[in-house]
Scaffold this active site. Structure first.
Site, PDB file in Angstrom:
ATOM      1  N   SER A 198      10.049 115.719  41.147  1.00 50.14           N
ATOM      2  CA  SER A 198       9.188 116.805  40.681  1.00 50.14           C
ATOM      3  C   SER A 198       9.905 117.654  39.648  1.00 50.14           C
ATOM      4  O   SER A 198      11.126 117.808  39.686  1.00 50.14           O
ATOM      5  CB  SER A 198       8.816 117.675  41.895  1.00 50.14           C
ATOM      6  OG  SER A 198       8.219 118.877  41.451  1.00 50.14           O
ATOM      7  N   LYS A 238      14.036 117.461  46.728  1.00 47.14           N
ATOM      8  CA  LYS A 238      13.860 116.543  45.589  1.00 47.14           C
ATOM      9  C   LYS A 238      15.189 116.390  44.843  1.00 47.14           C
ATOM     10  O   LYS A 238      15.570 115.297  44.431  1.00 47.14           O
ATOM     11  CB  LYS A 238      12.769 117.053  44.646  1.00 47.14           C
ATOM     12  CG  LYS A 238      11.372 116.993  45.244  1.00 47.14           C
ATOM     13  CD  LYS A 238      11.007 115.585  45.687  1.00 47.14           C
ATOM     14  CE  LYS A 238       9.643 115.524  46.323  1.00 47.14           C
ATOM     15  NZ  LYS A 238       9.332 114.171  46.845  1.00 47.14           N
ATOM     16  N   TYR A 290      11.807 122.831  49.511  1.00 49.37           N
ATOM     17  CA  TYR A 290      11.072 121.661  49.001  1.00 49.37           C
ATOM     18  C   TYR A 290      11.753 121.145  47.734  1.00 49.37           C
ATOM     19  O   TYR A 290      12.102 119.959  47.640  1.00 49.37           O
ATOM     20  CB  TYR A 290       9.604 122.005  48.706  1.00 49.37           C
ATOM     21  CG  TYR A 290       8.969 120.974  47.810  1.00 49.37           C
ATOM     22  CD1 TYR A 290       8.772 121.248  46.456  1.00 49.37           C
ATOM     23  CD2 TYR A 290       8.648 119.715  48.280  1.00 49.37           C
ATOM     24  CE1 TYR A 290       8.249 120.290  45.610  1.00 49.37           C
ATOM     25  CE2 TYR A 290       8.116 118.751  47.437  1.00 49.37           C
ATOM     26  CZ  TYR A 290       7.930 119.042  46.102  1.00 49.37           C
ATOM     27  OH  TYR A 290       7.427 118.084  45.257  1.00 49.37           O
TER      28      TYR A 290
HETATM   29  C1  WQD Z   1       0.185 126.443  39.386  1.00 48.01           C
HETATM   30  C2  WQD Z   1      -0.024 127.827  38.797  1.00 48.01           C
HETATM   31  C3  WQD Z   1       0.504 129.604  40.306  1.00 48.01           C
HETATM   32  C4  WQD Z   1      -2.704 128.833  43.172  1.00 48.01           C
HETATM   33  C5  WQD Z   1       3.684 122.999  42.803  1.00 48.01           C
HETATM   34  C6  WQD Z   1       4.985 122.421  43.243  1.00 48.01           C
HETATM   35  C7  WQD Z   1       5.259 121.176  42.445  1.00 48.01           C
HETATM   36  C8  WQD Z   1       4.097 120.249  42.584  1.00 48.01           C
HETATM   37  C9  WQD Z   1       2.824 120.904  42.107  1.00 48.01           C
HETATM   38  C10 WQD Z   1       4.564 118.794  44.418  1.00 48.01           C
HETATM   39  C11 WQD Z   1       1.094 128.791  39.181  1.00 48.01           C
HETATM   40  C12 WQD Z   1      -0.981 129.600  39.952  1.00 48.01           C
HETATM   41  C13 WQD Z   1      -1.839 128.742  42.095  1.00 48.01           C
HETATM   42  C14 WQD Z   1      -3.606 129.934  43.254  1.00 48.01           C
HETATM   43  C15 WQD Z   1      -2.738 130.778  41.193  1.00 48.01           C
HETATM   44  N1  WQD Z   1       3.942 119.862  43.928  1.00 48.01           N
HETATM   45  N2  WQD Z   1      -1.871 129.705  41.118  1.00 48.01           N
HETATM   46  N3  WQD Z   1      -3.584 130.857  42.253  1.00 48.01           N
HETATM   47  O1  WQD Z   1       3.528 125.866  41.879  1.00 48.01           O
HETATM   48  O2  WQD Z   1       3.283 124.856  39.534  1.00 48.01           O
HETATM   49  O3  WQD Z   1       3.786 123.380  41.463  1.00 48.01           O
HETATM   50  O4  WQD Z   1       2.644 122.063  42.928  1.00 48.01           O
HETATM   51  O5  WQD Z   1       5.269 118.025  43.831  1.00 48.01           O
HETATM   52  O6  WQD Z   1       6.428 120.599  42.950  1.00 48.01           O
HETATM   53  O7  WQD Z   1       6.005 123.348  42.943  1.00 48.01           O
HETATM   54  O8  WQD Z   1       1.543 124.386  41.273  1.00 48.01           O
HETATM   55  O9  WQD Z   1      -0.889 124.616  41.527  1.00 48.01           O
HETATM   56  O10 WQD Z   1       0.632 125.885  43.137  1.00 48.01           O
HETATM   57  O11 WQD Z   1       0.455 126.621  40.774  1.00 48.01           O
HETATM   58  O12 WQD Z   1      -2.739 131.652  40.304  1.00 48.01           O
HETATM   59  O13 WQD Z   1      -4.417 130.057  44.207  1.00 48.01           O
HETATM   60  O14 WQD Z   1      -1.213 128.363  39.331  1.00 48.01           O
HETATM   61  O15 WQD Z   1       1.001 130.930  40.315  1.00 48.01           O
HETATM   62  O16 WQD Z   1       1.323 129.646  38.082  1.00 48.01           O
HETATM   63  P1  WQD Z   1       3.084 124.748  41.008  1.00 48.01           P
HETATM   64  P2  WQD Z   1       0.383 125.370  41.763  1.00 48.01           P
END
Ligand code: WQD
Length: 328
Positions: free
Chosen positions: A124, A153, A149
């Site tokens: 990731s 990785k 997490y």
């Molecule tokens: C994306 C953006 C949040 C939810 C994670 C893991 C990564 C991979 C993908 C496994 C961020 C914002 C989110 C919400 C929001 N997973 N957000 N409201 O954190 O980039 O990556 O998931 O491999 O390893 O770290 O993905 O979709 O959680 O967030 O504003 O209800 O959306 O702050 O900026 P992230 P995400």
């Protein structure tokens, strides 16, 4: 060839099974169904018409893992099975170290024992933390992980690298995903997280159909074009295809490099508000959301430099953000 896909009933795993089957590979799935349901298998068969062998097994059970490899002739392994919720890993680190690391070790031990040469590891972009330079290249500094997490990785990649270094036969590729979203165009499979979605796009989808009241946008004061975080959202089918290309690279060639990493993204960054705008554009609806304080552990911006994967694997993402959102 006969490919084992661990976590093959999951979001990315199931889409990869479809692409492997469509390229003529014989797929066997191991999954403990902890974060997905067997109904996904029906979706896979509805798309390809081919029933993959499915073994319900928890990779934390070392004896079961050994028994599986005693009874199956495997040419390559794509290892998705792991827990992947950043927040949950902070609250329950031992669950993550056991489920993500010990299972990797058990699988690698079986590869050694049975002289299986080809291994793809689901990694990731989290390993980079907040990269110093954007877009992020594979030789960007891997910083101290922001969560257990992310650490699983990083440690996972180190373990694989060390094993490849001394192994006579093992060749491995770690694919560092950016943000996988969307669904197979047939809509037979997609992203159906159990419980409240942790990730942005499934939360947007559930808000859009009224399952969730309102999306909370975590932070509107980041140093970005509109104050919200930037990520590289990649269509899950594009991501699945990258796994097939990587596995075929291992199967076909005597790889000079026996451990390689590739960033798998579109190379384009989008803010949270741009994702919302994309959703509103493709669905012709208005999304109910509000901006709230930042979420701990989020980096400001992350998007991939895809030069290496394009030149080495000849792969690049084909779908736009709108197409990925529309598929979701
Ligand atoms: C994306 C953006 C949040 C939810 C994670 C893991 C990564 C991979 C993908 C496994 C961020 C914002 C989110 C919400 C929001 N997973 N957000 N409201 O954190 O980039 O990556 O998931 O491999 O390893 O770290 O993905 O979709 O959680 O967030 O504003 O209800 O959306 O702050 O900026 P992230 P995400």
């Amino acid at each position: 060839m006969k490919i084992l896909v661990t976590g093959g009933v999951g979001f990315i795993g199931s889409h990869t099974v479809v692409e492997l089957q469509e390229k003529g590979h014989d797929v066997v799935i191991i999954d403990n169904l902890s974060n997905s349901s067997e109904g996904v298998l029906k979706g896979i068969v509805a798309i390809t018409g081919i029933v993959p062998e499915f073994v319900k097994l928890d990779l934390r059970d070392k004896a079961d893992v050994s028994a599986f490899f005693e009874t199956h002739e495997i040419d390559g392994v794509i290892h998705f099975a792991a827990s992947k919720a950043v927040g949950e890993s902070v609250d329950n680190p031992l669950l993550y170290y056991e489920n993500n690391i010990s299972t990797l070790i058990y699988v690698l031990q079986e590869l050694e024992k049975h002289q299986i040469s080809n291994f793809i590891f689901s990694s990731s972009c989290t390993v980079y933390g907040q990269a110093d330079e954007l877009p992020i290249t594979e030789n960007a500094l891997v910083k101290k992980a922001a969560s257990p997490y992310g650490n699983t990785k990083q440690v996972g990649e180190e373990i694989i690298k060390d094993v490849c270094h001394i192994s006579k036969q093992l060749n491995a590729i770690a694919l560092r995903y950016f943000n996988p979203i969307g669904a197979h165009p047939s809509a037979e499979i997609g992203e159906l997280p159990l419980g409240i979605p942790q990730n942005l796009v499934p939360y947007i989808m559930q808000t859009g159909i009224g399952v969730r009241e309102e999306l909370s946008v975590f932070g509107g004061d980041y140093p970005t074009k509109d104050g919200t975080c930037v990520r590289d959202y990649i269509h899950v089918v594009d991501l699945a295809k990258a796994h097939v290309v990587a596995m075929e690279r291992l199967l076909d060639s005597e790889n000079s490099e026996n451990f390689e990493t590739f960033n798998i993204g579109t190379g384009k960054g989008s803010t949270v508000l741009e994702v919302i705008e994309s959703f509103e554009r493709v669905t012709n609806t208005v999304l109910n959301y509000k901006i709230v304080p930042r979420r701990a552990g989020d980096v400001t911006a992350a998007y991939a430099d895809t030069t290496k994967v394009k030149s080495e694997l000849g792969w690049s993402a084909q779908s736009s953000l709108d197409e990925a959102i529309k598929s979701a």
